[in-house]
Design an enzyme around this catalytic site. Structure first.
Site, PDB file in Angstrom:
ATOM      1  N   HIS A  19      -6.199  -8.548   1.597  1.00  0.00           N
ATOM      2  CA  HIS A  19      -6.508  -9.762   0.846  1.00  0.00           C
ATOM      3  C   HIS A  19      -6.772  -9.443  -0.626  1.00  0.00           C
ATOM      4  CE1 HIS A  19      -6.929 -11.481   4.858  1.00  0.00           C
ATOM      5  NE2 HIS A  19      -7.031 -12.687   4.321  1.00  0.00           N
ATOM      6  N   HIS A  57     -14.969  -6.681   5.067  1.00  0.00           N
ATOM      7  CA  HIS A  57     -14.498  -5.363   4.630  1.00  0.00           C
ATOM      8  C   HIS A  57     -15.666  -4.598   4.033  1.00  0.00           C
ATOM      9  CE1 HIS A  57     -10.118  -5.171   5.101  1.00  0.00           C
ATOM     10  NE2 HIS A  57     -10.101  -6.475   4.878  1.00  0.00           N
ATOM     11  N   ASP A  72     -13.392  -0.457   0.755  1.00  0.00           N
ATOM     12  CA  ASP A  72     -12.070  -1.039   1.030  1.00  0.00           C
ATOM     13  C   ASP A  72     -11.602  -1.887  -0.141  1.00  0.00           C
ATOM     14  OD1 ASP A  72     -12.578   0.088   3.452  1.00  0.00           O
ATOM     15  OD2 ASP A  72     -12.778  -1.795   4.558  1.00  0.00           O
TER      16      ASP A  72
END
Length: 431
Positions: free
Chosen positions: A317, A360, A364
């Protein structure tokens, strides 16, 4: 008789007339010194183009060339004065001749080399690259640089960028295949998700300090959708939309291919207890393919009902949101401050919402942002450096970049036009 001494720029018209007589151009004393009042300063600034064009309009080629040689010799002898007046280095004559320049080696698309002689520039590709650069090298003029492609002569079109739609199709197929591979790797990773009882969430300063916001991940995807719509509008109106789409596909595909490798090699523990993730087997190969198709068709988004586990290294994302932001800001004019501000706000808030949802780890998101921004900046820096595009190093280390960008002649200008015939007012408004 006047003495020709001191600074040439201080000569009077009479001294210029004496210099013309001594050089053997007495027939032009009346034209230059009486009619056009050429003094020492004007003489130093005189070029071959001035001799050929109006109002002088000399017609005898031998006289033009010999007078040009004498003028260049005088200018070289008085280089210090020219530098002081801001006239050095001299502009290359219209014929492309530099009398004092050493022969220079040119490389055409990295395939052909030849010496540079009196403006003779023939090239098998789009670019001529000066290999042994010199401050007084042979400079190709736009009217002289010719192009030979597939054995046929083509006159170059200044300022034109070939859309090369077939390369854009290839880049689209590339990102299509990478997304399919990513979806399949997600299925494999889901089967190897570490047991939360054995491997609890790792310590994370942000996740441990900020309470989870249940709706935050949906807001992160909403930020990504708004950025996507902004980019699609820019893509629709941009004159060089084919190049933009090709670059987006090649960069996005490359980052996600790297993401496939990282999440396949390393399986991190689930970042939060709220995530109901457990090792799940999808049976045979066909079952895995069906699950991969479900992830691929839903774009891996929770808004489309897709739930994935184990793909934590690194955040996909964040990659998409950051890449779209950089494309929006890069391919809009610099003075569109409102658009740039909105784009950056969406990017930063999207990253915050990903972390606030505890979907996350912080590392990350950081790694995804760093890799995406560096790859975007490196790619565009190389693409805008024409000397590097056709170098041997680029073809060896960056073959895909070299393939996609070999005919893009410098930075892509931000020009817009309405791609349809109707409505007419849009074509008038945008161009």
């Amino acid at each position: 008789m006047l003495e020709l001494s001191g600074r040439v720029s201080a000569w009077s018209s009479d001294q210029v007339a004496q210099w013309l007589q001594e050089e053997g151009f007495g027939q032009y004393v009346d034209l230059l010194c009486l009619q056009h009042r050429v003094d020492g300063l004007s003489l130093l600034a005189l070029t071959e183009a001035d001799l050929r064009g109006p109002p002088l309009s000399l017609t005898v080629l031998g006289h033009i060339k010999r007078l040009t040689v004498a003028l260049r010799r005088l200018q070289r002898e008085n280089k210090a004065e020219l530098e002081e007046l801001g006239l050095w280095p001299l502009d290359t004559p219209s014929a492309g001749v530099s009398l004092s320049a050493p022969k220079t080696e040119w490389s055409c698309d990295g395939a052909e080399r030849r010496e540079c002689n009196v403006g003779d520039h023939l090239c098998n590709g789009m670019e001529l690259r000066l290999r042994n650069s010199s401050s007084l090298g042979c400079v190709p003029g736009p009217a002289l640089c010719q192009r030979h492609s597939n054995g046929r002569f083509q006159q170059p079109m200044a300022g034109r960028l070939d859309p090369e739609v077939w390369k854009t199709v290839i880049s689209s197929v590339y990102v299509f295949l990478v997304c399919g591979l990513t979806s399949f790797v997600m299925v494999i990773v889901h089967e190897r998700v570490p047991d939360m009882r054995t491997y609890p969430p790792l310590p994370d300063i942000f996740l441990d300090s900020v309470p989870r916001i249940p709706w935050a991940f949906v807001m992160a995807e909403a930020c990504g959708l708004i950025l996507c719509y902004m980019f699609l509008l820019i893509l629709l109106l941009h004159k060089h939309r084919s190049i933009l789409l090709r670059r987006l596909c090649s960069l996005m595909g490359t980052v996600f291919l790297l993401r496939c490798c990282t999440m396949f090699v390393t399986s991190l523990s689930v970042p939060g207890q709220h995530l109901k993730c457990a090792s799940l087997s999808y049976g045979d190969t066909w079952g895995k393919i069906q699950r991969a198709l479900a992830i691929w068709s839903g774009f891996g988004m929770t808004l489309t009902g897709v739930q994935t586990c184990g793909d934590y290294m690194f955040s996909g994302h964040t990659v998409v949101i950051t890449m779209l932001n950089f494309f929006v800001t890069e391919y809009t004019p610099r003075n569109w401050n409102l658009i740039h501000t909105i784009s950056w706000v969406l990017n930063l808030f999207g990253i915050f919402f990903i972390l606030a949802a505890h979907e996350h780890y912080s590392i990350d998101v950081f790694i995804a942002f760093y890799i995406t921004t560096r790859l975007f900046l490196y790619y565009h820096t190389l693409a805008n450096t024409r000397a590097y595009q056709h170098s041997r190093r680029a073809r060896i280390w960056f073959p895909m970049f070299s393939f996609f960008e070999c005919n893009v002649n410098g930075p892509v200008p931000n020009q817009y036009h309405w791609p349809f015939d109707k409505p007419a007012f849009m074509k008038t408004l945008i161009g």
